[in-house]
Write a protein that holds these residues in place. Structure first.
Motif, short mmCIF file in Angstrom:
data_model
loop_
_atom_site.label_atom_id
_atom_site.label_comp_id
_atom_site.label_asym_id
_atom_site.label_seq_id
_atom_site.Cartn_x
_atom_site.Cartn_y
_atom_site.Cartn_z
N ASN A 23 0.80 -1.23 0.00
CA ASN A 23 0.00 0.00 0.00
C ASN A 23 0.83 1.28 0.00
O ASN A 23 0.36 2.32 -0.46
CB ASN A 23 -0.94 0.00 1.21
N HIS A 24 2.03 1.21 0.54
CA HIS A 24 2.91 2.38 0.59
C HIS A 24 4.35 1.90 0.42
O HIS A 24 4.65 0.72 0.59
CB HIS A 24 2.78 3.12 1.93
N PHE A 25 5.23 2.85 0.11
CA PHE A 25 6.63 2.47 -0.04
C PHE A 25 7.52 3.69 0.17
O PHE A 25 7.04 4.83 0.26
CB PHE A 25 6.86 1.86 -1.44
N PHE A 26 8.81 3.43 0.26
CA PHE A 26 9.79 4.51 0.38
C PHE A 26 9.63 5.48 -0.80
O PHE A 26 9.26 5.06 -1.90
CB PHE A 26 11.21 3.93 0.32
N THR A 33 7.17 -3.36 6.96
CA THR A 33 6.79 -4.02 5.71
C THR A 33 7.54 -3.43 4.53
O THR A 33 7.98 -4.15 3.62
CB THR A 33 5.27 -3.90 5.49
N GLU A 34 7.70 -2.11 4.53
CA GLU A 34 8.43 -1.45 3.44
C GLU A 34 9.90 -1.86 3.43
O GLU A 34 10.48 -2.12 2.37
CB GLU A 34 8.30 0.07 3.57
N ILE A 35 10.51 -1.93 4.61
CA ILE A 35 11.92 -2.34 4.71
C ILE A 35 12.08 -3.78 4.23
O ILE A 35 12.99 -4.10 3.46
CB ILE A 35 12.42 -2.19 6.16
N TYR A 36 11.19 -4.64 4.68
CA TYR A 36 11.22 -6.06 4.30
C TYR A 36 11.13 -6.21 2.78
O TYR A 36 11.91 -6.95 2.16
CB TYR A 36 10.04 -6.74 4.98
N THR A 37 10.18 -5.50 2.18
CA THR A 37 9.97 -5.60 0.74
C THR A 37 11.17 -5.07 -0.04
O THR A 37 11.60 -5.67 -1.04
CB THR A 37 8.69 -4.84 0.33
N LEU A 38 11.71 -3.95 0.41
CA LEU A 38 12.88 -3.37 -0.27
C LEU A 38 14.07 -4.31 -0.22
O LEU A 38 14.73 -4.55 -1.25
CB LEU A 38 13.24 -2.03 0.38
N GLU A 39 14.35 -4.86 0.95
CA GLU A 39 15.51 -5.75 1.08
C GLU A 39 15.33 -7.02 0.26
O GLU A 39 16.28 -7.51 -0.36
CB GLU A 39 15.73 -6.10 2.55
N LEU A 40 14.11 -7.54 0.23
CA LEU A 40 13.84 -8.74 -0.56
C LEU A 40 13.98 -8.44 -2.05
O LEU A 40 14.56 -9.23 -2.81
CB LEU A 40 12.44 -9.27 -0.25
N GLY A 48 19.43 -12.11 -10.17
CA GLY A 48 19.09 -12.13 -11.58
C GLY A 48 17.60 -12.08 -11.89
O GLY A 48 17.20 -12.13 -13.05
N HIS A 49 16.76 -11.96 -10.86
CA HIS A 49 15.32 -11.88 -11.09
C HIS A 49 14.92 -10.44 -11.44
O HIS A 49 15.60 -9.48 -11.08
CB HIS A 49 14.56 -12.33 -9.84
N GLN A 50 13.79 -10.30 -12.13
CA GLN A 50 13.24 -8.98 -12.44
C GLN A 50 12.14 -8.67 -11.42
O GLN A 50 11.22 -9.46 -11.25
CB GLN A 50 12.67 -8.95 -13.85
N VAL A 51 12.27 -7.52 -10.78
CA VAL A 51 11.36 -7.18 -9.69
C VAL A 51 10.74 -5.80 -9.94
O VAL A 51 11.45 -4.85 -10.29
CB VAL A 51 12.08 -7.17 -8.33
N LEU A 52 9.44 -5.71 -9.75
CA LEU A 52 8.72 -4.44 -9.83
C LEU A 52 7.87 -4.29 -8.58
O LEU A 52 7.12 -5.20 -8.22
CB LEU A 52 7.83 -4.39 -11.07
N ILE A 53 8.00 -3.16 -7.90
CA ILE A 53 7.16 -2.88 -6.73
C ILE A 53 5.99 -2.02 -7.18
O ILE A 53 6.17 -1.01 -7.87
CB ILE A 53 7.97 -2.17 -5.63
N ASP A 72 12.75 -0.71 -9.25
CA ASP A 72 11.68 -0.05 -10.00
C ASP A 72 10.38 -0.06 -9.19
O ASP A 72 9.98 -1.10 -8.65
CB ASP A 72 11.45 -0.76 -11.33
N VAL A 73 9.73 1.10 -9.15
CA VAL A 73 8.45 1.25 -8.45
C VAL A 73 7.45 1.87 -9.41
O VAL A 73 7.76 2.85 -10.10
CB VAL A 73 8.59 2.14 -7.20
N GLU A 74 6.25 1.30 -9.47
CA GLU A 74 5.19 1.90 -10.29
C GLU A 74 3.97 2.14 -9.41
O GLU A 74 3.51 1.25 -8.69
CB GLU A 74 4.81 1.01 -11.47
#
Length: 455
Positions: A23-26, A33-40, A48-53, A72-74
């Motif tokens: 729901n929110h991010f840096f 939750t934001e820290i956990y998601t960013l670090e992951l 080598g994975h492609q990640v989009l938040i 990347d954040v959208e």
């Protein structure tokens, strides 16, 4: 696919396209939750994975994009206004088509939900739509609110709840949480139960009185939403053992759940750890919101001599009435300092200059990262006795647990440490080593591969 020496088949590891939804991010919000998601996200990108938040662009009718620490954040368009009618209508928010369009453009292998809300943010509608489009879906539960309306998993404020969603039991507990007299609670509960039995939902009145008489329906909806979420997703990650057990109690298939414990990202070493305890120096790190219980901590300190104890408060706030009220209450106290926002990478190095961390949460914390940060900094933790705190803290060994929502119990605990500072020094010797976040990423990487292989 390769064949090993023992004749077993080994599937070659593949790069995965992953969307993380929350729901929110840096930089707008800094929380666990934001820290956990960013670090992951960073760890998986390194593999080598492609990640989009993906997060909602609240109040806007267009998408926006940015990068944060090379991730990347959208933000998808979410113009939905929030009012009583929307919250009670159980309808998709207006931004759902924009979210779906984003899925179709990125074409992920996995859609990983780090948060699901009942409002205009990432909701069950987003998960169901992702699932309907054929994408694999995962949920990581960071909060217990999906199975507890009050959010604290304490039955009528006296004992830890067993976690079972029961309409009658949970409705009574919810009325109790409002702080009403027994007579008022009994009257509201009985009336709500009567309306529920005859199938008349008073929420359609679109008035707070209708909500007050509809808690049986509200708990029923909580159960339906919980079942919908857990049935629709392909897999669930629980970061604690206690919540995994509650999921199973509420009918979730154990084979659908993976326990991946919390981990601590790499931080600068603590350069100046304290060796003595003269004046007890407490520190709080977290969001400045009511559920974090800062008002209880301020109240507890009021009963103690200022020359014997101090408190430093680090955290992000939004300038709301709760924050302003805490500022007013602490203004007359010379031993409380408001220190502003503490950046995640500086937590351990900063808090090691204190004696103990205090976490007086009045909600059921799932697995607070700040506890591991405190241990890494050499600090024992004083915390409310909710499940997430109790799973990490051994009372009297690595910290101290006090009754949830009870400032007198907290004050009594602090008084004991003031008069016996050796207990703080002894607890420091018992602190466990932090679990590296790299292990968390490894376990997710393995889980993602297994889910894709099972397709």
């Amino acid at each position: 696919m390769n064949i090993g020496k023992q004749g077993k088949l080994f599937r070659k590891r593949i790069a995965v396209r992953i969307i993380f939804c929350l729901n929110h991010f840096f930089p707008d919000q800094i929380g666990g939750t934001e820290i956990y998601t960013l670090e992951l996200a960073k760890a998986l990108k390194a593999k080598g994975h492609q990640v989009l938040i993906v997060i909602p662009n609240y109040g806007k009718d267009k998408n926006d994009t940015y990068k944060f620490e090379d991730v990347d954040v959208e933000k998808y368009a979410e113009p939905q206004e929030v009012d009583r009618l929307f919250l009670q209508s159980n309808i998709p928010p207006q931004g759902l088509p924009a979210f779906c369009g984003l899925l179709e453009r990125f074409v992920p292998d996995l859609v990983h939900f780090q948060e699901v809300t009942a409002s205009r943010g990432i909701s069950v509608f987003h998960l169901l739509d992702a699932k309907a489009r054929g994408y694999k879906t995962i949920i990581t539960f960071h909060l217990a609110g999906h199975s507890c309306h009050t959010g604290n998993l304490m039955y009528v404020d006296k004992k830890s709840c067993d976690g079972m969603i029961n309409i009658s039991k949970c409705a009574w507990c919810t009325y109790n949480d409002k702080g009403l007299s027994y007579t008022k609670k009994a009257l509201l509960f009985g009336t709500s139960n009567l309306f529920f039995r005859v199938g008349y939902d008073t929420r359609k009145w679109q008035h707070k009185a209708g909500t007050a008489l509809a808690f049986h329906f509200i708990i029923e909806n909580l159960k339906k939403s919980f079942d919908q979420l857990t049935n629709a997703c392909d897999h669930i990650v629980s970061i604690t053992t206690w919540y995994k057990e509650m999921l199973i109690k509420n009918g979730v298939n154990p084979s659908k759940i993976t326990h991946i414990p919390q981990g601590l990202r790499k931080q600068a070493a603590c350069k100046n750890p304290k060796k003595t305890v003269d004046r007890l120096k407490l520190v709080f790190v977290g969001r400045i919101s009511k559920i974090k219980g800062i008002h209880l901590l301020i109240e507890a300190l009021e009963a103690l001599p200022e020359e014997k104890i101090s408190l430093a408060i680090y955290g992000q706030h939004n300038g709301d009435e709760y924050y302003n009220d805490c500022i007013r209450k602490s203004a007359r106290m010379n031993n409380i300092t408001w220190c502003g926002v503490l950046q995640p990478e500086a937590v351990v190095q900063t808090i090691c200059l204190y004696d103990a961390l205090c976490l007086p949460s009045i909600c059921s914390e799932m697995s607070p990262l700040v506890i591991q940060e405190a241990f890494a900094a050499g600090l024992p933790v004083i915390a409310s006795n909710v499940y997430g705190n109790a799973e990490q803290i051994k009372h009297g060994v690595t910290g101290w647990l006090f009754k949830l929502g009870d400032p007198e119990a907290l004050s009594s605990c602090l008084k004991e440490l003031i008069t016996q500072p050796s207990k703080v020094l002894e607890a420091r010797e018992n602190l466990p080593a932090a679990r590296p976040f790299a292990l968390v990423a490894e376990e997710y990487d393995k889980l993602y591969q297994e889910i894709i292989d099972s397709a």
